[in-house]
Scaffold this motif. Structure first.
Motif, PDB file in Angstrom:
ATOM      1  N   ASP A   1      63.227  52.345  34.241  1.00 12.92           N
ATOM      2  CA  ASP A   1      64.258  51.590  33.532  1.00 12.92           C
ATOM      3  C   ASP A   1      63.977  51.578  32.027  1.00 12.92           C
ATOM      4  OD1 ASP A   1      66.394  49.999  32.904  1.00 12.92           O
ATOM      5  OD2 ASP A   1      65.668  48.227  33.967  1.00 12.92           O
ATOM      6  N   SER A   2      64.973  51.972  31.258  1.00 14.42           N
ATOM      7  CA  SER A   2      64.862  51.956  29.799  1.00 14.42           C
ATOM      8  C   SER A   2      66.263  51.865  29.205  1.00 14.42           C
ATOM      9  CB  SER A   2      64.167  53.228  29.286  1.00 14.42           C
ATOM     10  OG  SER A   2      65.004  54.360  29.485  1.00 14.42           O
ATOM     11  N   GLU A   3      66.333  51.421  27.965  1.00 12.37           N
ATOM     12  CA  GLU A   3      67.627  51.378  27.285  1.00 12.37           C
ATOM     13  C   GLU A   3      68.212  52.790  27.164  1.00 12.37           C
ATOM     14  OE1 GLU A   3      69.699  48.872  26.458  1.00 12.37           O
ATOM     15  OE2 GLU A   3      68.227  47.685  27.569  1.00 12.37           O
TER      16      GLU A   3
END
Length: 194
Positions: A75-77
């Protein structure tokens, strides 16, 4: 959104979407139809930390109607922006996910994912587990799509055996590494390699 992450979100999609997505879809379906067989799947250039194979699956299988769970290790921007731009797929909790992406360990526990219902067994999750490599096989597979038997490396045999016991309910799996994908549908029976 900063300019650099905006550019990252816009980049990395299929270069010729009708052709490349059809090729990626065929690879994904061939993998699911022939459990344990490794297929090449390419076309996407996802953000750092996600394999080409996993990114290609996401671009091929996800749309605004399919909820995606991103495990903490991926999960990351950047990934959220990339998925939103290229697929429109909403990011959801594991319990609502149609698709889930992450390493095997980060996808645990499996029982939080939807397994379908007797009326709608297709309303289940498909997990895309990123693996560090396709190791030496430790499992023997049998069932639909397999002539006699096939062999495959699986993280924890009991988890897949328990999932198969739920059939026609259960979750389906893709395993991705680099540009390679293998699949394990819930209909596959698993035993330990002798």
């Amino acid at each position: 959104m900063p300019q650099q992450s905006q550019n990252t979100a816009y980049a990395g999609g299929f270069s010729n979407p009708p052709v490349v997505s059809a090729q990626a879809f065929r690879a994904a379906m061939n993998a699911m139809a022939r459990p344990g067989r490794i297929e090449e799947i390419t076309g996407a250039a996802p953000p750092h930390g996600v394999s080409v194979a996993a990114g290609s699956l996401l671009l091929t299988l996800c749309d605004p109607e399919t909820g995606v769970f991103l495990a903490p290790d991926v999960d990351s921007e950047a990934l959220r922006g990339w998925l939103a731009f290229h697929t429109g797929a909403p990011i959801v909790a594991a319990e609502q996910a149609d698709f889930a992406l992450g390493s095997w360990a980060s996808l645990m526990p499996l029982d939080r994912f939807r397994i379908g219902t007797p009326e709608y067994p297709d309303r289940s999750a498909t997990l895309i587990a990123e693996v560090p490599a396709f190791d030496a096989p430790n499992a023997v597979l049998s069932g639909p799509g397999i002539k006699d038997t096939a062999k495959m490396a699986l993280p924890v045999l009991a988890a897949f055996q328990n999932n198969a016991m739920l059939y026609p309910l259960g979750v389906d799996f893709f395993f991705t590494f680099g540009t390679q994908v293998a699949a394990l549908p819930r209909s596959t029976q698993i035993s330990a390699e002798a």
